[in-house]
Design a protein around this motif. Structure first.
Motif, short mmCIF file in Angstrom:
data_model
loop_
_atom_site.label_atom_id
_atom_site.label_comp_id
_atom_site.label_asym_id
_atom_site.label_seq_id
_atom_site.Cartn_x
_atom_site.Cartn_y
_atom_site.Cartn_z
N VAL B 243 0.86 -1.18 0.00
CA VAL B 243 0.00 0.00 0.00
C VAL B 243 0.91 1.25 0.00
CG1 VAL B 243 -1.78 1.31 1.23
CG2 VAL B 243 -1.84 -1.21 1.22
N VAL B 244 0.78 2.04 -1.05
CA VAL B 244 1.56 3.28 -1.14
C VAL B 244 0.64 4.44 -0.74
CG1 VAL B 244 2.93 4.79 -2.63
CG2 VAL B 244 2.92 2.31 -3.03
N SER B 245 1.01 5.13 0.31
CA SER B 245 0.13 6.21 0.75
C SER B 245 0.97 7.33 1.36
CB SER B 245 -0.88 5.69 1.77
OG SER B 245 -0.19 5.22 2.91
N SER B 250 -2.20 7.72 5.01
CA SER B 250 -1.30 6.66 5.48
C SER B 250 -1.75 6.13 6.85
CB SER B 250 0.14 7.16 5.55
OG SER B 250 0.25 8.15 6.56
N ARG B 251 -2.44 6.96 7.61
CA ARG B 251 -2.91 6.50 8.93
C ARG B 251 -4.14 5.62 8.78
NH1 ARG B 251 -1.25 11.22 13.18
NH2 ARG B 251 -2.49 9.91 14.57
N VAL B 252 -4.96 5.91 7.80
CA VAL B 252 -6.10 5.03 7.52
C VAL B 252 -5.58 3.71 6.95
CG1 VAL B 252 -8.31 4.82 6.31
CG2 VAL B 252 -7.51 7.07 7.05
N ALA B 253 -4.58 3.84 6.07
CA ALA B 253 -4.01 2.65 5.44
C ALA B 253 -3.39 1.72 6.49
CB ALA B 253 -2.96 3.06 4.41
N GLN B 254 -2.84 2.31 7.54
CA GLN B 254 -2.23 1.50 8.60
C GLN B 254 -3.25 0.52 9.18
OE1 GLN B 254 1.06 2.02 9.37
NE2 GLN B 254 1.05 0.31 10.84
N ARG B 255 -4.44 1.02 9.40
CA ARG B 255 -5.52 0.18 9.92
C ARG B 255 -5.89 -0.92 8.90
NH1 ARG B 255 -7.60 -2.80 13.19
NH2 ARG B 255 -9.86 -3.01 13.29
N ALA B 256 -5.99 -0.53 7.65
CA ALA B 256 -6.33 -1.50 6.61
C ALA B 256 -5.26 -2.58 6.52
CB ALA B 256 -6.48 -0.79 5.26
N LEU B 257 -4.01 -2.18 6.69
CA LEU B 257 -2.90 -3.16 6.63
C LEU B 257 -3.00 -4.16 7.78
CD1 LEU B 257 -0.04 -0.69 5.68
CD2 LEU B 257 -0.63 -2.74 4.38
N ARG B 263 -6.05 -11.22 8.29
CA ARG B 263 -6.68 -12.18 7.39
C ARG B 263 -5.64 -13.02 6.65
NH1 ARG B 263 -11.84 -9.48 4.52
NH2 ARG B 263 -12.67 -8.47 6.35
N GLY B 264 -4.41 -12.84 7.02
CA GLY B 264 -3.37 -13.66 6.42
C GLY B 264 -2.84 -13.16 5.09
N ILE B 265 -3.22 -11.93 4.75
CA ILE B 265 -2.69 -11.37 3.49
C ILE B 265 -1.36 -10.70 3.79
CG2 ILE B 265 -3.12 -9.70 1.63
CD1 ILE B 265 -6.14 -10.07 2.25
N ARG B 266 -0.38 -11.02 2.95
CA ARG B 266 0.94 -10.42 3.17
C ARG B 266 0.97 -9.03 2.52
NH1 ARG B 266 4.20 -15.87 2.06
NH2 ARG B 266 3.57 -15.28 -0.04
N ALA B 267 0.58 -8.07 3.35
CA ALA B 267 0.49 -6.69 2.86
C ALA B 267 1.57 -5.85 3.52
CB ALA B 267 -0.89 -6.11 3.17
N GLY B 268 2.19 -5.00 2.75
CA GLY B 268 3.28 -4.16 3.27
C GLY B 268 2.97 -2.68 3.09
N LEU B 334 -8.93 -1.91 2.49
CA LEU B 334 -8.83 -3.36 2.70
C LEU B 334 -9.39 -4.11 1.49
CD1 LEU B 334 -8.20 -5.78 4.58
CD2 LEU B 334 -10.56 -5.60 5.41
N LYS B 335 -10.52 -3.66 1.01
CA LYS B 335 -11.16 -4.32 -0.14
C LYS B 335 -10.19 -4.37 -1.33
CE LYS B 335 -15.45 -3.93 -2.84
NZ LYS B 335 -15.28 -2.98 -3.93
N ALA B 336 -9.53 -3.26 -1.55
CA ALA B 336 -8.58 -3.21 -2.66
C ALA B 336 -7.39 -4.14 -2.41
CB ALA B 336 -8.09 -1.78 -2.85
#
Lengths: 300, 342, 72
Positions: B243-245, B250-257, B263-268, B334-336
């Motif tokens: 996730v590039v933010s 970036s603070r909302v993205a932190q929660r999504a990450l 959920r076991g998704i390897r998100a960075g 998260l959906k994305a």
């Protein structure tokens, strides 16, 4: 060139030098101004004023906007700034505030200072910012091809008023006085001695000072209006100008062919921006007020 | 910001002046810089549009100064006091012609403090205008800020020339492609112009001077586009999705990450701190080993184009856009992420 | 003998005629010769009348002429 025709019939004393040269970047000559343009004449007067006022030239900065007169900064051998269109005055304001010991001169044209830059002019005058504003008024936007300026007299033909200007013009000296300028004068390029004296006076005066200089523009203004060349304009100034020191500026509106009232109209004492700022801060903050530091040196 | 500055600065030896408009403010600071001061100006929305000409002037005359823009919804008067991140491209390209700038995107009051110092330091080092690109949320946020002791703050001094006036050429680049500074009143009798100019600072209207000057105005920023780019990363080693933010997003993205990892998704996480120059090298390198980039931003697509350009088709790039007025919901990001991971 | 002199840099001249017109003692006239830009620079027709007032220098928009007084 037929040298024989131009032979000078006597010896020029050794070391004789055009008094304007030490003030100019001679490596940039010849300048771009047209034959018969008066801007160079105003520069002569300015250099004589610098000389006579005994100003420390290292402490004089010159700021111009855009246009024919805007090129003066580029030719002056001073700390010189060629800024953006209309914004010479706010740039000069920043320069002055950062280094109050500088004598900051704004040298620009009527279009630059009073159309796009009009807002800045009235506010700097209102603040009585310690700036010396010299406006060469050729009554047109010359550099861009002769478009109508706020100073173009009614009925004049210009590139953008092919059927004649219908708008009223600005009376620059009245505007300057109303906005609060400490010193207001108007001369033409015919009045070289008086202009040089006025320039010398403003170099010695504190506060917002304004000098309007009516100047020929044979190429873009006079040609379209069948007003002859630069010399015709100069003769016209000589014939039509009337020196009226102290004249009410409201009566000094210029027209295409009418009288040109010249002179020193306003010379008054008002505290300048920095004095007012300091007084107000001391009034409100007392000992907590810390005066602005001089511009930092390279060691810190 | 302005109100605080106006109340504090007279007690520490500086000057606050409220100019008549943003055009004036954005050039007054540059006059102050050439008079020897450090200077900045602050705006939002339409005011930033008004400042564009002078951002170009600062770039052309290599005047170190700082512009703070608290982004709100646009275009035009738009959404005063409501957030957006839709001036990112304007910050980079808003003035006419080719030039480079630096833009920093804080996401907290603490970073507003710290990065403002960085902004001034970078402006001195590279002699460019530096944009502090806040958004309304970060601009109005109240959080604890630790202000270090003054002597512990690293300040990059202006690099004044040590050459004597007769040898000094005001726009002659040194080894780092940046010329040394000079200020009015020191006897250098220098000239500064917004026209294309040679190393002496004199106007010079020819193709060679134009190419040499304008190329340098961009090239001098290369170190910041590559190795020295400021960013914050997390979980990139094993990431499938990055996730590039930046800024508040970036603070909302932190929660999504967090939700994605649960959920076991390897998100960075890749948070842009220096958004301009864009850290293309870093994105390019990641593109070779991740499946996708998710780029949430409060605009209808701006920095996402830079990510796409750097990814060059090697990874999918999924925008999560929002026209402004509020922040994203973490679920939207998260959906994305979930889609991208499939 | 004249009190003063004028010096002319003919190549800088653009032939505007200001110096000729406003010289108080009529020392100058425009020459029929051309400089390399095609302008007619001034030349001296009455050297003995020059007072060295430098009014020509103050008028010249092209910095091509100036006057001075001889040291006594």
């Amino acid at each position: 060139m037929n040298e024989a025709t131009l032979e000078i019939p006597y010896e020029i004393p050794e070391g004789a030098r055009n008094p304007v040269e030490p003030f100019l970047r001679m490596d940039r000559m010849p300048h771009i101004w047209c034959a018969g343009c008066g801007i160079g004449t105003t520069v002569n007067c300015f250099t004589r004023a610098l000389l006579d006022s005994k100003a420390n030239l290292d402490k004089v900065a010159i700021v111009s906007g855009i246009g024919c007169t805007g090129r003066v900064a580029g030719y002056a051998r001073l700390d010189s700034f060629h800024t953006t269109h209309g914004r010479a005055i706010p740039f000069a304001t920043g320069l002055k505030l950062a280094n109050p010991e500088l004598q900051v001169v704004v040298y620009s044209g009527d279009g630059d200072l009073f159309a796009i830059g009009g807002n800045h002019f009235i506010h700097a005058a209102r603040r009585n910012m310690d700036l010396k504003v010299i406006c060469v008024n050729n009554m047109i936007y010359a550099m861009t091809g002769g478009q109508t300026a706020p100073t173009t007299p009614a009925t004049a033909i210009t590139a953008t008023s092919p059927y004649g200007v219908s708008e009223p013009t600005f009376n620059l000296v009245a505007l300057a006085e109303a906005a609060g300028a400490s010193y207001v004068a108007r001369w033409t390029t015919y009045h070289v001695k008086q202009l040089a004296r006025s320039m010398e006076e403003v170099l010695k005066k504190k506060g917002f000072c304004f000098i309007e200089v009516i100047s020929p523009c044979p190429t873009l203004y006079q040609r379209r209006n069948k007003m002859g060349d630069g010399l015709d304009a100069m003769k016209d100034y000589k014939a039509k100008s009337k020196v009226r020191n102290g004249a009410p500026t409201g009566e000094c509106t210029l027209s295409k062919t009418g009288e040109i009232v010249v002179g020193k109209f306003v010379d008054r004492e008002r505290p300048d921006y920095l004095e007012l700022l300091k007084a107000q801060m001391i009034e409100s903050l007392g000992d907590r007020y810390v005066e602005p530091e001089e511009a930092c040196c390279s060691e810190c | 910001m302005v109100e605080r500055f106006a109340s504090r600065i007279p007690t520490v030896g500086g000057i606050f002046i409220q100019m008549e408009d943003e055009l004036a403010a954005s050039i007054t600071i540059q006059g102050a810089v050439w008079g020897g001061a450090k200077a900045f100006t602050v705006t939002s929305g339409p005011g930033f549009s008004l400042m564009m000409e002078h951002i170009g002037y600062a770039a052309m005359t290599e005047t170190p100064c700082v512009f703070v823009n608290v982004q709100r919804g646009g275009p035009s008067t738009g959404l005063p006091t409501l957030p957006a991140q839709a001036d990112m491209m304007q910050a980079r390209w808003g003035s006419h012609g080719d030039y480079g700038i630096i833009a920093l995107c804080p996401n907290s009051p603490q970073e507003c403090f710290d990065l403002t110092i960085t902004a001034f330091n970078l402006s001195e080092e590279f002699r460019v205008p530096v944009m502090m690109m806040l958004d309304e949320c970060v601009g109005h946020m109240t959080e604890k800020v630790v202000i270090p002791e003054a002597e512990k703050i690293a300040v990059t001094p202006r690099r004044y020339t040590t050459q004597p006036p007769e040898e000094f050429r005001a726009f002659e680049p040194k080894g780092d492609m940046v010329p040394d500074m000079v200020k009015a009143g020191d006897g250098y009798r220098f000239h500064v112009t917004g026209l294309t100019h040679d190393e002496r600072g004199y106007p010079s209207m020819n193709v060679e001077t134009q190419d040499r000057l304008v190329r340098r105005l961009l090239d001098k920023l290369k170190p910041l586009a590559n190795g020295r780019a400021l960013c914050e990363t997390e979980g990139l080693d094993d990431a499938d999705v990055v996730v590039v933010s930046y800024g508040i997003t970036s603070r909302v993205a932190q929660r999504a990450l967090q939700m994605a990892r649960q959920r076991g998704i390897r998100a960075g996480k890749f948070r842009l701190i220096s958004a301009w120059p864009f850290p293309a090298e870093r994105i390019r390198e990641l593109a070779g080993r991740v499946k996708a980039f998710v780029v949430p931003e409060i605009n209808l697509g701006q920095m996402v184009y830079e990510v796409e350009r750097a990814a060059a088709g090697k990874a999918k790039v999924i925008p999560v856009s929002h026209a402004g007025g509020t922040v994203h919901k973490p679920e939207a990001i998260l959906k994305a992420i979930v889609e991208a991971a499939q | 003998m004249a009190k003063g002199f004028v010096a002319i840099t003919a190549e800088r001249c653009k032939g505007c005629g200001f110096c000729v017109e406003f010289c108080p003692t009529r020392v100058l006239a425009l020459s029929s010769a051309f400089n390399s830009k095609g302008y007619h620079p001034p030349h001296i027709v009455s050297a003995e009348k020059c007072s060295g007032c430098d009014l020509c220098g103050m008028y010249c928009p092209d910095f091509a002429i100036f006057g001075g007084r001889y040291a006594r």
